[in-house]
Scaffold this active site. Sequence first.
Site, PDB file in Angstrom:
ATOM      1  N   ASN A   1       6.551  -4.979  -1.764  1.00 25.86           N
ATOM      2  CA  ASN A   1       5.213  -5.582  -1.737  1.00 25.86           C
ATOM      3  C   ASN A   1       4.621  -5.474  -3.140  1.00 25.86           C
ATOM      4  O   ASN A   1       4.216  -4.391  -3.552  1.00 25.86           O
ATOM      5  CB  ASN A   1       4.349  -4.827  -0.707  1.00 25.86           C
ATOM      6  CG  ASN A   1       2.912  -5.319  -0.702  1.00 25.86           C
ATOM      7  OD1 ASN A   1       2.599  -6.363  -1.280  1.00 25.86           O
ATOM      8  ND2 ASN A   1       2.036  -4.564  -0.065  1.00 25.86           N
TER       9      ASN A   1
ATOM     10  N   LYS B   1       1.925  -6.694  -4.195  1.00 22.73           N
ATOM     11  CA  LYS B   1       0.444  -6.709  -4.188  1.00 22.73           C
ATOM     12  C   LYS B   1      -0.063  -7.676  -5.264  1.00 22.73           C
ATOM     13  O   LYS B   1       0.573  -8.699  -5.520  1.00 22.73           O
ATOM     14  CB  LYS B   1      -0.120  -5.303  -4.388  1.00 22.73           C
ATOM     15  CG  LYS B   1       0.497  -4.290  -3.443  1.00 22.73           C
ATOM     16  CD  LYS B   1      -0.246  -3.003  -3.422  1.00 22.73           C
ATOM     17  CE  LYS B   1       0.531  -1.996  -2.598  1.00 22.73           C
ATOM     18  NZ  LYS B   1      -0.213  -0.799  -2.271  1.00 22.73           N
TER      19      LYS B   1
ATOM     20  N   HIS C   1      -1.481  -5.464   6.592  1.00 30.64           N
ATOM     21  CA  HIS C   1      -1.389  -4.365   5.624  1.00 30.64           C
ATOM     22  C   HIS C   1      -2.715  -3.614   5.598  1.00 30.64           C
ATOM     23  O   HIS C   1      -3.780  -4.211   5.753  1.00 30.64           O
ATOM     24  CB  HIS C   1      -1.052  -4.931   4.234  1.00 30.64           C
ATOM     25  CG  HIS C   1      -0.672  -3.854   3.259  1.00 30.64           C
ATOM     26  ND1 HIS C   1      -1.609  -3.088   2.606  1.00 30.64           N
ATOM     27  CD2 HIS C   1       0.539  -3.412   2.836  1.00 30.64           C
ATOM     28  CE1 HIS C   1      -0.983  -2.215   1.826  1.00 30.64           C
ATOM     29  NE2 HIS C   1       0.319  -2.401   1.946  1.00 30.64           N
TER      30      HIS C   1
ATOM     31  N   GLU D   1      -4.450  -2.559   3.302  1.00 29.11           N
ATOM     32  CA  GLU D   1      -5.432  -3.060   2.320  1.00 29.11           C
ATOM     33  C   GLU D   1      -6.142  -4.298   2.845  1.00 29.11           C
ATOM     34  O   GLU D   1      -7.306  -4.542   2.515  1.00 29.11           O
ATOM     35  CB  GLU D   1      -4.725  -3.313   0.981  1.00 29.11           C
ATOM     36  CG  GLU D   1      -4.360  -1.992   0.296  1.00 29.11           C
ATOM     37  CD  GLU D   1      -3.136  -2.044  -0.600  1.00 29.11           C
ATOM     38  OE1 GLU D   1      -2.705  -3.144  -0.990  1.00 29.11           O
ATOM     39  OE2 GLU D   1      -2.595  -0.955  -0.903  1.00 29.11           O
TER      40      GLU D   1
ATOM     41  N   GLU E   1       2.964   2.698   7.831  1.00 33.50           N
ATOM     42  CA  GLU E   1       2.474   3.072   6.511  1.00 33.50           C
ATOM     43  C   GLU E   1       1.225   3.937   6.661  1.00 33.50           C
ATOM     44  O   GLU E   1       0.113   3.409   6.807  1.00 33.50           O
ATOM     45  CB  GLU E   1       2.119   1.823   5.709  1.00 33.50           C
ATOM     46  CG  GLU E   1       3.285   0.890   5.484  1.00 33.50           C
ATOM     47  CD  GLU E   1       3.071   0.041   4.241  1.00 33.50           C
ATOM     48  OE1 GLU E   1       3.935   0.108   3.364  1.00 33.50           O
ATOM     49  OE2 GLU E   1       2.043  -0.644   4.141  1.00 33.50           O
TER      50      GLU E   1
ATOM     51  N   GLY F   1       0.294   4.359  -2.289  1.00 32.02           N
ATOM     52  CA  GLY F   1      -0.150   4.360  -3.679  1.00 32.02           C
ATOM     53  C   GLY F   1      -0.682   5.707  -4.140  1.00 32.02           C
ATOM     54  O   GLY F   1      -1.303   5.817  -5.199  1.00 32.02           O
TER      55      GLY F   1
ATOM     56  N   SER G   1       4.480   5.370  -0.815  1.00 35.18           N
ATOM     57  CA  SER G   1       5.027   6.120  -1.949  1.00 35.18           C
ATOM     58  C   SER G   1       6.530   6.387  -1.813  1.00 35.18           C
ATOM     59  O   SER G   1       7.010   7.472  -2.163  1.00 35.18           O
ATOM     60  CB  SER G   1       4.264   7.441  -2.148  1.00 35.18           C
ATOM     61  OG  SER G   1       2.905   7.186  -2.429  1.00 35.18           O
TER      62      SER G   1
END
Length: 276
Positions: free
Chosen positions: A11, A13, A97, A99, A167, A173, A213
Amino acid sequence: MAARRGFVAGNWKMHNTLAEARELMKGLREALPKELPVDVAVCPPFTLLYPMGREIDGTAIKLGAQNTHFEAKGAFTGELSPAMLKAAGCTYVIIGHSERRQHFGERGDVLRRKVTAALAAGLGVIYCVGETLGERDARMTMGVVGGQLNEALVKEMDASRVTVAYEPVWAIGTGRNATPEQAQEVHAFIRSRLALTFGPEAAGGMRIQYGGSVKPDNAAALMGCPDVDGALVGGASLVAGDFARIIEIAGTEARRHKGTQGEGTKGQRDEEADRR
Ligand code: PEP
């Protein structure tokens, strides 16, 4: 157990200009063997889908988008339909996701409609679930993840085209990843929930990726877990050598621990055929 073929997706992003993306793909092509040990996808920003489709020509790498709208067409400024993504060369789309959930308020009905529309357009879906740190500390992980599965996945869907990515939000991140025990516990729970929705056989063939991560130095421990079928990789997918190494490790773990280097389910083979 049904044969699940490992699956690693990157991904990107909101990263990479065209020049940077070409450089990254050049590095990836050089680092990867021609015969990939698992299914591999890169998910660049929308503007790079078409040129990255050219970059992966002649390789087994597939293309994925990071989001889609649920309508086929219409007055939705700034959005793209699943059919547009398919026409741009996508095999997969990431939906839900954290985010998107956190910054764009996506949940419930919207996510279910997105998954439905993407599958109807012939895309494979990577559906993301995961709890925040506060939710984990409050022992709400299974409730939150179960709710996220139930809100978007329904029994009428073609389960063989759905990959779930677990996730944990606190691991994305942050450089902090779930322990293999934590990952396996949630992955096994996810598979049990998928079995309630789709039946045990279909659930046994579904891929569940871990994301948060993932790096070359923790990939083996995570992907060595019996219910971890690959990874959704953010930061490390932007470094060709790291992403290639994670793919290599995914192949090793799939063979060593699970013997799951099968042909995959029919839906997974259809995705492969679509790309040719
Ligand atoms: C992600 O964006 O899905 C992700 C897992 O990111 P990272 O690997 O950087 O934590």
